[in-house]
Design a protein around this motif. Structure first.
Motif, short mmCIF file in Angstrom:
data_model
loop_
_atom_site.label_atom_id
_atom_site.label_comp_id
_atom_site.label_asym_id
_atom_site.label_seq_id
_atom_site.Cartn_x
_atom_site.Cartn_y
_atom_site.Cartn_z
N PHE A 117 0.83 -1.20 0.00
CA PHE A 117 0.00 0.00 0.00
C PHE A 117 0.87 1.26 0.00
CE2 PHE A 117 -2.18 3.29 2.53
CZ PHE A 117 -3.26 3.51 1.69
N ILE A 128 -4.67 8.92 0.10
CA ILE A 128 -5.08 8.95 1.50
C ILE A 128 -5.79 10.26 1.77
CG2 ILE A 128 -4.32 9.00 3.90
CD1 ILE A 128 -2.06 7.22 3.24
N LYS A 138 -5.77 4.16 7.62
CA LYS A 138 -4.64 3.73 6.78
C LYS A 138 -3.32 4.23 7.36
CE LYS A 138 -7.08 3.46 2.34
NZ LYS A 138 -7.16 4.05 0.99
N VAL A 325 -5.34 -0.98 7.88
CA VAL A 325 -5.29 -0.56 6.48
C VAL A 325 -6.42 -1.20 5.68
CG1 VAL A 325 -3.93 -0.70 4.34
CG2 VAL A 325 -2.82 -0.09 6.49
N LYS A 329 -9.38 0.65 3.69
CA LYS A 329 -9.56 0.39 2.27
C LYS A 329 -10.99 -0.07 1.98
CE LYS A 329 -8.27 -0.36 -1.97
NZ LYS A 329 -7.98 0.76 -2.88
N ASP A 358 -2.65 -2.99 -2.91
CA ASP A 358 -2.34 -3.12 -1.48
C ASP A 358 -3.06 -4.27 -0.86
OD1 ASP A 358 -4.61 -1.37 -2.04
OD2 ASP A 358 -4.81 -1.26 0.14
#
Length: 364
Positions: A117, A128, A138, A325, A329, A358
């Motif tokens: 990622f 982001i 994240k 994360v 996502k 990622d």
């Protein structure tokens, strides 16, 4: 009929668990082989050669009439891609595994989705949103992952005594001290090798997403990279391993591990992962990654390997980072609740980034 539907619904779950069992077996068997004195360079070469022997006939039978044309530039890119993600990554990872432990090698792999990622952000394939909850998740995930990497690299701590240590004689105790209790310097160096290998693999995953757009045949893509890496690895092994006795294969654990890694890890696991991604998506598949650490820890304790506190703490931090994360996502790709804007009610869908590099799980 309902029973059949239930079985079909459970297949992705069984497949995802089998994938992580396959990886756990790779960590434990590879570490055991290295402890017997097998050269890491020779092992990686034979492993890729075994995978090529399986993939080349499959690619010829299934893709010989429909594969996209191969240009010189595509072949050159595939050669360099194999050098980065297979030749470089697998050699560094195997050296790191030799100087640490199976549990350490498994724990370090949890950082691959987060590193992937990070590289996707660097190449502007991911974004982001720092003011959104998903963006904060994240960032925190990356921070937890980096904290886990530092922990496993610099802190070893106390160990959990294996279940079978008390059965060994004095001669075996000396062997245990050499194998299961590596020196602190070797442990740190091995940890660095593991991290560099995983970072290389993560960069390979990101670049793979770009290259598959240029050459979409996954089977030919994988087969050519295995072939290229096999040729590269034989030269690397010849440079670093001059002892001819190290190249001899016997009907022992070394040969079994080579066949297992080539056929099960490289071939079967890739198929099962593709099945899971097709049925449930990449986020679902990546969610099962920490299971490999659990399976490896269980096997390591029963097989007599010492589990160090630093590996456990680092692994936990990386698992927390991974799920943070993945949650961020997943949050971006789920439609939000009804919102009000300018007096009008409507349902808005949060921006999806469009690239899931990622979310790709490690294919070592």
């Amino acid at each position: 009929m309902a029973c059949l539907r239930d079985m079909d619904a459970k297949k992705p779950y069984f497949a995802a668990i089998l994938v992580q069992l396959g990886y756990a077996g790779m960590y434990v068997l590879s570490k055991a082989v290295f402890d017997t004195g097998m050269s890491t360079f020779v092992f990686v070469f034979y492993r890729q050669a075994a995978a090529s022997m399986l993939l080349v006939p499959l690619a010829f039978v299934l893709e010989r009439k429909s594969y996209p044309p191969l240009t010189f530039m595509i072949l050159l890119k595939l050669f360099c891609h194999a050098l980065l993600g297979l030749t470089w990554s697998l050699n560094f990872y195997s050296i790191g595994l030799k100087y640490t432990s199976a549990s350490m090698g498994s724990a370090a792999t949890n950082c691959i989705p987060v590193f992937t990622f990070f590289f996707a952000i660097f190449f502007r394939m991911e974004k982001i949103k720092f003011r959104s909850l998903s963006g904060i998740a994240k960032v925190l995930g990356i921070a937890f992952c980096l904290a886990g990497v530092v922990t496993i690299a610099l802190y070893r701590g106390t160990h959990i005594r294996p279940l079978n240590l008390h059965h060994h004689s004095g001669q075996n105790t000396k062997y245990q001290n050499n194998v299961f209790t590596p020196k602190r310097r070797s442990w740190i160096e091995g940890s660095i090798f593991l991290i560099v290998g995983n970072m290389s693999w993560s960069l390979w995953l990101v670049l793979q997403g770009i290259m598959l757009k240029e050459y979409p045949s996954k089977l030919i893509f994988t087969t050519l990279q295995c072939l290229f890496s096999t040729f590269q690895l034989v030269f690397v092994a010849l440079v670093f391993e001059r002892d001819s006795s190290k190249w001899t294969l016997h009907l022992d654990l070394g040969l079994l591990t080579i066949v297992y890694c080539g056929f099960v890890v490289t071939a079967l696991n890739i198929y099962l992962q593709s099945f899971c991604i097709e049925k449930k998506g990449p986020v679902f598949t990546a969610m099962f990654t920490p299971l490999a650490l659990v399976f490896t820890l269980i096997c390591s304790v029963f097989l007599g390997e010492r589990i160090y506190l630093g590996s456990l703490l680092g692994g936990i931090l990386m698992v927390v980072g991974l799920y943070s994360v993945l949650w961020g996502k997943a949050k971006e790709t789920v439609p939000s609740e009804v919102s009000i804007e300018d007096g009008k009610t409507h349902t808005e869908e949060k921006e999806a980034t469009g690239n899931h590099s990622d979310d790709v799980v490690p294919l070592q």
